[in-house]
Enzyme design. Structure first.
Site, short mmCIF file in Angstrom:
data_model
loop_
_atom_site.label_atom_id
_atom_site.label_comp_id
_atom_site.label_asym_id
_atom_site.label_seq_id
_atom_site.Cartn_x
_atom_site.Cartn_y
_atom_site.Cartn_z
N CYS A 78 43.20 -1.49 38.89
CA CYS A 78 43.88 -0.37 38.24
C CYS A 78 44.92 0.34 39.11
CB CYS A 78 42.90 0.66 37.69
SG CYS A 78 41.19 0.23 37.83
N ARG A 83 33.79 -7.09 45.49
CA ARG A 83 32.88 -5.95 45.54
C ARG A 83 31.66 -6.35 46.34
NH1 ARG A 83 33.13 -4.01 39.19
NH2 ARG A 83 35.41 -3.88 39.14
N GLN A 103 38.79 -10.73 37.24
CA GLN A 103 38.68 -10.02 35.96
C GLN A 103 39.86 -10.39 35.09
OE1 GLN A 103 38.70 -5.93 37.54
NE2 GLN A 103 36.68 -5.72 36.62
N ASP A 136 41.71 -8.63 33.39
CA ASP A 136 41.92 -7.19 33.30
C ASP A 136 43.19 -6.87 32.52
OD1 ASP A 136 41.26 -4.64 33.85
OD2 ASP A 136 41.64 -4.74 36.00
N HIS A 162 45.49 -3.04 31.31
CA HIS A 162 45.53 -1.59 31.09
C HIS A 162 46.49 -1.30 29.96
CE1 HIS A 162 43.85 -1.98 35.14
NE2 HIS A 162 43.11 -0.97 34.73
N LYS A 172 33.13 4.22 26.54
CA LYS A 172 33.47 2.80 26.51
C LYS A 172 32.70 2.03 25.45
CE LYS A 172 30.03 1.71 30.05
NZ LYS A 172 29.68 0.86 31.18
N HIS A 223 41.23 0.86 30.20
CA HIS A 223 40.97 -0.39 30.92
C HIS A 223 40.29 -1.30 29.93
CE1 HIS A 223 40.81 1.73 34.91
NE2 HIS A 223 40.28 2.68 34.18
#
Length: 638
Positions: free
Chosen positions: A336, A365, A383, A385, A387, A467, A513
């Site tokens: 992000c 992570r 990911q 991912d 946005h 979420k 996200h």
RNA sequence: GCCGACAUGGCUCAACGGUAGAGCACUCGACUUGUAAUCGAGCGGUUGUGGGUUCGAUUCCUACUGUCGGCACCA
């Protein structure tokens, strides 16, 4: 005096006052008496000997119902506790509920249970079950209950009792000399429990809190017959064969090497081919859905992570920094901040919004060692991912779009079975309440508009926003979160994101996200287990194996192979100097969807003999014919 | 991270307080094959890593690393 009892089919029968559900079952059939476990009287589950004192509706439950199983397993948990107390009188009992498949009971015991203990306990349970011990219900005052459990030093029960609100009925259930605090209802007696298996032990924190003492948990399962138990255990064994870690090795899809590091994945050529197909499809779909692709680096300076707050809130999940030129860089745990930096690289107008920026972003992570699990929980993962940055007015439409997109994506890979949950504002949260409400409402509306079944998880949202998550279950019924759509009321503020509105004033945008597959690694893991390695044709690394009967037909096999390749089909010739049975067996084990067997006959007639994985011989086909059939199957993604 | 179990050739597994064995895979040879394993030979392991006990350990103890099952965590 008589009362009227209404059955589920709306029929009404008259019975004497104080009749019990068991007696009602007796009036229906002896088979029902044998099988009935619990009853619902006026929508409340009760013991079978519960006296009915007024007109009521009744529903009887057998083991084939969710209600029946829960009571059955809960009663078995009590039996487990009784057996444990008889064998180990000094230990304290905590709690023992029924779960989705079976039951567990937590005990406070200094030395953990051994496998031998488990065998002994199971024997004791069987012994107690044969004695047909009655589960007796008694309602008492809280004071009396506390007194009883204090006397026998059952501290955990006392702790639970102290927290039961005033005025609530407190019931105890006893079989023989074992008494447990319990709401019930229960089976009439232990003899109903016929087949028992204690499955595993483990540590578990008291009340699920890491700060509390770790207790010893025993898991088990029980059934009304040995046959059902056997089937359950057999099914469990079968499910284990679908484990992605096993199939991943068998099909040479990926590996994780200790020499590289726990939770760091090597994608082998077969897995790599599949990943590449998945990513190509993903990209194509994103372009179709109005996304743009961005790329960002794997590391960033500590200032970035300070601004984002990761160093403050996420630091225990981050790898240690890399020091270069008096600067500290961190491996990114999320994408992000980079996307936000792209956004902030220029002044944005409301006319540009919504922006949808996607990236296959690889993040690292530091997951706790005990959390790692094959491909499902790793330390380095990619990911899918994106946005979405939009105005408040665009919110509803964007949420709807992304929700539908995410469901379509899962469906494209064959998933039909998943659980969706909506998580709302937790106690500790940032952002304005009105924004939370608007965002949560937008998520809820989207789910309801498309009549999507979901579970509301109050207070389970991230601290920065509500979420929607989509969980997919693995072979052993464990749920893994894949898709997620999350609002963020934290980062836009921290990075001071704005857009210039029609009023010529700066406004904070909404940021969402989202990951549709979640991470490629986890998604791949669930994909393997869902299909048990028998992937849809379009995903298979090798779609056709051309198998010559003997060396004499290798030339023709190559010709077939080339033609397949020219038509965009992934194929290979088996050059092994082996008998046909061997080569077929090998292709079957490798779960290769199509096998083309070619020999004298095929060469002469310019055909191939087609065998389909798991289906067997399909007979002889002209090459053109089977190629278009396969192409069709590929394009339909089945 | 916590509780427990486990760690033997590429894979699956066996054995033992006296320095390891099978099948598959791999290599070579013979066979030239018709829908789930042809035969034979060969190659391959300082028994996860470090420390300790012992005349001697892979086997016993211990720490670490990793794996498995749970728990907790899961921005």
């Amino acid at each position: 005096m008589n009362i009227n009892i209404t059955f589920p089919d709306k029929s009404v029968k008259e019975y004497p006052l104080n009749i019990s559900p068991l007696e009602i079952a007796e009036s229906i059939s002896s088979g029902l008496v044998r099988q009935v476990i619990t009853a619902k009287i006026n929508d409340k589950l009760v013991d079978l000997n519960n006296k009915i004192m007024e007109d009521a509706s009744i529903e009887l439950y057998k083991f084939d119902s969710k209600e029946g199983q829960e009571i059955y397993w809960h009663s078995t948990a009590h039996l487990l506790a009784q057996a444990v107390k008889e064998l180990f009188p000094d230990i304290k009992v905590a709690i023992g509920p029924a779960i989705e498949n079976g039951f567990y009971y937590d005990f406070d015991k200094e030395i953990p249970f051994t496998d031998d203990d488990l065998v002994k306990i199971e024997e004791k349970m069987k012994e107690l079950s044969k004695q047909n011990l009655e589960y007796e219900r008694k309602e008492i005052s809280r004071e009396d209950a506390i007194k009883i459990f204090s006397e026998i030093k059952e501290d955990y029960k006392v702790e639970l009792l102290e927290e039961i609100p005033e005025g609530e009925t407190i019931s105890l259930y006893s079989q023989e000399n074992f008494t447990d605090l319990c709401r019930g209802p229960h089976l009439p007696h232990t003899g109903k429990i016929k087949a028992i298996k204690l499955l595993k032990t483990s540590g578990a924190y008291w009340r699920g809190d890491e700060k509390n003492k770790m207790l010893q948990r025993i898991y088990g399962i029980s059934f009304p017959s040995n046959k059902e138990l056997k089937k359950y255990l057999h099914d469990l064994e079968e499910a284990k064969k679908r484990d992605h870690r096993k199939i991943g090795k068998e099909l040479d899809l990926y590996s994780i090497s200790d020499d590289i590091g726990a939770g760091l994945v090597l994608w082998h050529p077969n897995g790599g081919m599949m990943r590449s197909i998945i990513e190509d499809f993903w990209k194509e779909q994103h372009f179709k859905n109005g996304y743009q692709i961005v790329y960002s680096p794997h590391i960033g300076k500590s200032e970035l992570w300070e601004t984002s707050g990761h160093l403050e809130f996420f630091t225990e999940n981050m790898y240690q920094p890399i020091a270069v030129d008096e600067q500290e860089y961190y491996l990114k745990p999320m994408n992000c901040p980079f996307h936000i930096k792209i956004y902030n690289s220029q002044k944005r107008s409301y006319r540009e919004l919504p922006l949808r920026w996607a990236e296959m972003g690889t993040v690292y992570r530091y997951e706790k060692s005990g959390a790692l699990h094959g491909l499902m929980r790793v330390r380095g993962f990619t990911q899918d991912d994106a946005h979405i940055i939009c105005t408040p007015q665009q919110l509803d439409e964007e949420i709807e779009k992304v929700l539908i997109f995410s469901l379509e994506m899962l469906k494209a890979f064959g998933f039909k079975d998943f659980q969706i949950k909506l998580s709302t504002m937790p106690e500790k949260a940032v952002g304005k309440k009105e924004d939370w409400d608007k965002a949560t409402e937008s998520l809820r509306k989207a789910l309801e508009k498309y009549e999507i079944k979901y579970r509301l998880d109050e207070g389970a949202g991230a601290f920065y926003g509500p979420k929607i998550d989509i969980d997919i279950k693995d072979a052993l019924n464990r749920a893994w979160q894949c898709s997620t759509i999350q609002f963020d009321f934290n980062l836009p503020t921290r990075f001071n994101m704005t857009y210039i509105g029609a009023d010529n004033n700066p406004h904070p945008p909404f940021m969402i996200h989202r990951a549709l597959l979640g991470s490629i690694e986890r998604f791949f893991g669930t994909l393997i287990e869902y299909h048990a390695g028998n992937f849809p044709l379009w995903l298979c690394p090798i779609q056709v194996k051309v198998i010559p009967i003997s060396e004499h037909y290798e030339e023709y096999a190559e010709k077939v192979n080339n033609q397949l390749k020219e038509n965009g089909i992934r194929s290979e010739v088996d050059h092994k100097n082996e008998k046909i049975g061997y080569k077929i067996r090998e292709a079957e084990i490798q779960k290769i969807p199509y096998m083309f067997i070619v020999g004298e006959k095929e060469k002469d007639s310019q055909t191939v003999s087609v065998r389909r994985h798991l289906k067997g011989d399909l007979g002889s086909f002209k090459l053109d014919e089977i190629i278009s059939k396969i192409q069709e199957e590929i394009s339909e993604k089945i």
